[in-house]
Motif scaffolding. Structure first.
Motif, PDB file in Angstrom:
ATOM      1  N   PRO A 123       0.810  -1.220   0.000  1.00 32.55           N
ATOM      2  CA  PRO A 123       0.000   0.000   0.000  1.00 32.55           C
ATOM      3  C   PRO A 123       0.846   1.275   0.000  1.00 32.55           C
ATOM      4  O   PRO A 123       0.481   2.270  -0.636  1.00 32.55           O
ATOM      5  CB  PRO A 123      -0.824  -0.114   1.289  1.00 32.55           C
ATOM      6  CG  PRO A 123      -0.835  -1.555   1.612  1.00 32.55           C
ATOM      7  CD  PRO A 123       0.493  -2.078   1.162  1.00 32.55           C
ATOM      8  N   VAL A 124       1.975   1.256   0.718  1.00 34.86           N
ATOM      9  CA  VAL A 124       2.843   2.430   0.761  1.00 34.86           C
ATOM     10  C   VAL A 124       3.486   2.648  -0.602  1.00 34.86           C
ATOM     11  O   VAL A 124       3.591   3.779  -1.080  1.00 34.86           O
ATOM     12  CB  VAL A 124       3.923   2.266   1.855  1.00 34.86           C
ATOM     13  CG1 VAL A 124       4.851   3.480   1.881  1.00 34.86           C
ATOM     14  CG2 VAL A 124       3.266   2.083   3.214  1.00 34.86           C
ATOM     15  N   PHE A 125       3.916   1.555  -1.246  1.00 33.92           N
ATOM     16  CA  PHE A 125       4.496   1.658  -2.580  1.00 33.92           C
ATOM     17  C   PHE A 125       3.481   2.235  -3.569  1.00 33.92           C
ATOM     18  O   PHE A 125       3.801   3.139  -4.356  1.00 33.92           O
ATOM     19  CB  PHE A 125       4.962   0.286  -3.058  1.00 33.92           C
ATOM     20  CG  PHE A 125       5.472   0.292  -4.469  1.00 33.92           C
ATOM     21  CD1 PHE A 125       6.785   0.650  -4.741  1.00 33.92           C
ATOM     22  CD2 PHE A 125       4.645  -0.049  -5.536  1.00 33.92           C
ATOM     23  CE1 PHE A 125       7.256   0.665  -6.049  1.00 33.92           C
ATOM     24  CE2 PHE A 125       5.101  -0.031  -6.833  1.00 33.92           C
ATOM     25  CZ  PHE A 125       6.421   0.323  -7.094  1.00 33.92           C
ATOM     26  N   ILE A 126       2.255   1.733  -3.524  1.00 38.90           N
ATOM     27  CA  ILE A 126       1.217   2.226  -4.441  1.00 38.90           C
ATOM     28  C   ILE A 126       0.909   3.689  -4.162  1.00 38.90           C
ATOM     29  O   ILE A 126       0.700   4.484  -5.082  1.00 38.90           O
ATOM     30  CB  ILE A 126      -0.052   1.355  -4.321  1.00 38.90           C
ATOM     31  CG1 ILE A 126       0.234  -0.058  -4.832  1.00 38.90           C
ATOM     32  CG2 ILE A 126      -1.211   1.975  -5.093  1.00 38.90           C
ATOM     33  CD1 ILE A 126      -0.902  -1.033  -4.613  1.00 38.90           C
ATOM     34  N   ASP A 127       0.893   4.056  -2.878  1.00 34.77           N
ATOM     35  CA  ASP A 127       0.654   5.451  -2.508  1.00 34.77           C
ATOM     36  C   ASP A 127       1.709   6.364  -3.130  1.00 34.77           C
ATOM     37  O   ASP A 127       1.393   7.412  -3.704  1.00 34.77           O
ATOM     38  CB  ASP A 127       0.662   5.576  -0.986  1.00 34.77           C
ATOM     39  CG  ASP A 127       0.465   7.002  -0.519  1.00 34.77           C
ATOM     40  OD1 ASP A 127      -0.669   7.506  -0.615  1.00 34.77           O
ATOM     41  OD2 ASP A 127       1.454   7.619  -0.065  1.00 34.77           O
ATOM     42  N   TRP A 173      -6.038   0.907   3.906  1.00 36.74           N
ATOM     43  CA  TRP A 173      -6.857   2.073   4.228  1.00 36.74           C
ATOM     44  C   TRP A 173      -6.129   3.381   3.916  1.00 36.74           C
ATOM     45  O   TRP A 173      -6.727   4.451   3.962  1.00 36.74           O
ATOM     46  CB  TRP A 173      -7.254   2.045   5.704  1.00 36.74           C
ATOM     47  CG  TRP A 173      -8.245   0.981   6.038  1.00 36.74           C
ATOM     48  CD1 TRP A 173      -8.040  -0.145   6.774  1.00 36.74           C
ATOM     49  CD2 TRP A 173      -9.608   0.936   5.612  1.00 36.74           C
ATOM     50  NE1 TRP A 173      -9.184  -0.894   6.840  1.00 36.74           N
ATOM     51  CE2 TRP A 173     -10.162  -0.252   6.139  1.00 36.74           C
ATOM     52  CE3 TRP A 173     -10.415   1.781   4.833  1.00 36.74           C
ATOM     53  CZ2 TRP A 173     -11.489  -0.614   5.911  1.00 36.74           C
ATOM     54  CZ3 TRP A 173     -11.736   1.423   4.615  1.00 36.74           C
ATOM     55  CH2 TRP A 173     -12.252   0.241   5.152  1.00 36.74           C
ATOM     56  N   LEU A 174      -4.843   3.288   3.610  1.00 39.26           N
ATOM     57  CA  LEU A 174      -4.091   4.466   3.201  1.00 39.26           C
ATOM     58  C   LEU A 174      -4.561   5.007   1.848  1.00 39.26           C
ATOM     59  O   LEU A 174      -4.500   6.211   1.591  1.00 39.26           O
ATOM     60  CB  LEU A 174      -2.598   4.095   3.117  1.00 39.26           C
ATOM     61  CG  LEU A 174      -1.600   5.148   2.651  1.00 39.26           C
ATOM     62  CD1 LEU A 174      -1.505   6.267   3.674  1.00 39.26           C
ATOM     63  CD2 LEU A 174      -0.225   4.506   2.439  1.00 39.26           C
ATOM     64  N   LEU A 175      -5.056   4.119   0.989  1.00 37.75           N
ATOM     65  CA  LEU A 175      -5.300   4.490  -0.405  1.00 37.75           C
ATOM     66  C   LEU A 175      -6.567   5.323  -0.664  1.00 37.75           C
ATOM     67  O   LEU A 175      -6.553   6.150  -1.577  1.00 37.75           O
ATOM     68  CB  LEU A 175      -5.326   3.221  -1.264  1.00 37.75           C
ATOM     69  CG  LEU A 175      -4.016   2.422  -1.234  1.00 37.75           C
ATOM     70  CD1 LEU A 175      -4.097   1.236  -2.188  1.00 37.75           C
ATOM     71  CD2 LEU A 175      -2.828   3.306  -1.588  1.00 37.75           C
ATOM     72  N   PRO A 176      -7.677   5.142   0.083  1.00 38.20           N
ATOM     73  CA  PRO A 176      -8.836   6.006  -0.193  1.00 38.20           C
ATOM     74  C   PRO A 176      -8.520   7.489  -0.051  1.00 38.20           C
ATOM     75  O   PRO A 176      -8.911   8.299  -0.902  1.00 38.20           O
ATOM     76  CB  PRO A 176      -9.875   5.548   0.836  1.00 38.20           C
ATOM     77  CG  PRO A 176      -9.525   4.135   1.116  1.00 38.20           C
ATOM     78  CD  PRO A 176      -8.025   4.086   1.053  1.00 38.20           C
ATOM     79  N   GLY A 177      -7.800   7.864   1.003  1.00 41.73           N
ATOM     80  CA  GLY A 177      -7.423   9.265   1.170  1.00 41.73           C
ATOM     81  C   GLY A 177      -6.516   9.743   0.061  1.00 41.73           C
ATOM     82  O   GLY A 177      -6.645  10.868  -0.433  1.00 41.73           O
ATOM     83  N   THR A 178      -5.567   8.871  -0.338  1.00 43.55           N
ATOM     84  CA  THR A 178      -4.666   9.210  -1.443  1.00 43.55           C
ATOM     85  C   THR A 178      -5.447   9.452  -2.722  1.00 43.55           C
ATOM     86  O   THR A 178      -5.184  10.413  -3.464  1.00 43.55           O
ATOM     87  CB  THR A 178      -3.653   8.068  -1.667  1.00 43.55           C
ATOM     88  OG1 THR A 178      -2.814   7.956  -0.519  1.00 43.55           O
ATOM     89  CG2 THR A 178      -2.798   8.341  -2.891  1.00 43.55           C
ATOM     90  N   LEU A 179      -6.418   8.588  -2.992  1.00 41.91           N
ATOM     91  CA  LEU A 179      -7.216   8.720  -4.207  1.00 41.91           C
ATOM     92  C   LEU A 179      -8.010  10.019  -4.204  1.00 41.91           C
ATOM     93  O   LEU A 179      -8.027  10.747  -5.207  1.00 41.91           O
ATOM     94  CB  LEU A 179      -8.162   7.516  -4.334  1.00 41.91           C
ATOM     95  CG  LEU A 179      -9.014   7.449  -5.605  1.00 41.91           C
ATOM     96  CD1 LEU A 179      -8.127   7.312  -6.834  1.00 41.91           C
ATOM     97  CD2 LEU A 179     -10.004   6.288  -5.525  1.00 41.91           C
ATOM     98  N   VAL A 180      -8.648  10.328  -3.088  1.00 44.45           N
ATOM     99  CA  VAL A 180      -9.432  11.558  -2.997  1.00 44.45           C
ATOM    100  C   VAL A 180      -8.533  12.783  -3.162  1.00 44.45           C
ATOM    101  O   VAL A 180      -8.848  13.709  -3.925  1.00 44.45           O
ATOM    102  CB  VAL A 180     -10.184  11.623  -1.653  1.00 44.45           C
ATOM    103  CG1 VAL A 180     -10.779  13.012  -1.422  1.00 44.45           C
ATOM    104  CG2 VAL A 180     -11.278  10.570  -1.609  1.00 44.45           C
TER     105      VAL A 180
END
Length: 310
Positions: free
Chosen positions: A211-215, A269-276
């Motif tokens: 998830p951190v890498f994708i972020d 759960w890191l990714l929804p905020g990143t996406l927004v």
């Protein structure tokens, strides 16, 4: 020399084509930049500090000390002059074209992007508040004790993080984007000029959870797209600075700043905020840039007139 006629226009990622373009020049410039930023600059900073007797404490990143953070920030900030020099020597182009298609940082536009990045970050924080967990660094609700060390870290973050963020943008969204775009033509070149620096940016942070890498990869993709859409580094720099200020600030208040320097753990759960945040910022910047009729390309004739003689 460029093959385009004087009436043609070049977009940001294509500007190397005006100078000494080609795979050999691109690889030479990238190699020089990597050696300077990974070996030469950190070595000079550390050795210089040791020679004067470490007057402000130990230079360490594990655990992180204020001096250690200064060295890290200055090592990354050095990417700005290093990239300018690499552009001048390898491509025979003025370093100002790394900043934008008008040959300089557009300061008013940068300030607009800072405001827009605050809005996007606010949207991400609002989403994070309703999620079961933050997905990133743990925030246990207790405020850390305020000490002289905390104040020192806060001042370093406030003053040097903008330089660090600008350095990373000059290296990844600046030189790497132009190096790739200068040798790969067409729409494929545009996609590769965005994707390759984004991938290298994520990989440069070392071992990390998926998830951190994708972020980080997503951040690189958005920042790279913004370079093409706006014709310069200002939007990426603004987003990078605000993200780092927020992350280091929260770590100082509630977490461990040593872990914040190179976070490797996180949940999905890191990714929804990143996406927004990413989509909000990308949409706002693109919309405002169109309304302001921001320059996103430069005439070859103008670039040739300003090309340094070598």
């Amino acid at each position: 020399m460029p093959s385009a006629d004087a009436g043609a226009r070049l977009r940001y990622h294509q500007l190397h084509r005006l100078g000494r373009a080609g795979w050999g020049r691109a690889l030479l410039g990238v190699l020089g930049m990597v050696v300077a930023l990974l070996l030469v600059v950190p070595g000079l900073l550390v050795q210089g500090y040791d020679l004067i007797g470490e007057p402000y404490g130990q230079d360490s990143i594990d655990p992180l000390t204020p001096v250690g953070l200064v060295v890290v920030c200055l090592s990354l900030a050095a990417a700005v002059p290093v990239v300018i020099l690499a552009t001048r020597l390898a491509q025979a182009l003025d370093g100002g074209w790394v900043a934008s298609v008008v040959g300089r940082i557009r300061w008013r536009w940068l300030l607009v992007c800072v405001v827009l990045s605050v809005v996007a970050l606010g949207a991400a924080l609002a989403v994070a508040m309703v999620l079961p967990e933050s997905g990133g660094a743990a925030v246990d609700g207790g405020v850390n004790e305020m000490t002289d060390r905390t104040v020192a870290f806060a001042l370093i973050v406030l003053l040097l993080i903008p330089l660090q963020a600008a350095g990373e943008e000059y290296a990844f969204r600046g030189y790497l984007t132009q190096a790739v775009g200068g040798v790969v033509p067409g729409r494929v070149g545009t996609a590769v000029a965005v994707g390759v620096p984004a991938l290298l940016f994520a990989l440069a942070h070392g071992v990390q959870d998926p998830p951190v890498f994708i972020d980080r990869f997503a951040f690189g993709l958005v920042a790279g797209a913004l370079v093409i859409v706006t014709g310069g580094l200002e939007a990426g720099i603004a987003m990078h600075v605000l993200n780092n200020w927020a992350f280091f600030g929260l770590s100082l208040l509630f977490g461990d700043i040593t872990e914040a320097l190179a976070p490797v753990a996180g949940t999905w759960w890191l990714l929804p905020g990143t996406l927004v945040q990413s989509l909000t910022y990308l949409g706002l910047v693109a919309w405002i840039a169109r309304r302001r009729r921001l320059e996103t390309s430069a005439p070859v004739g103008v670039l040739e007139a300003k090309r340094p003689r070598v």
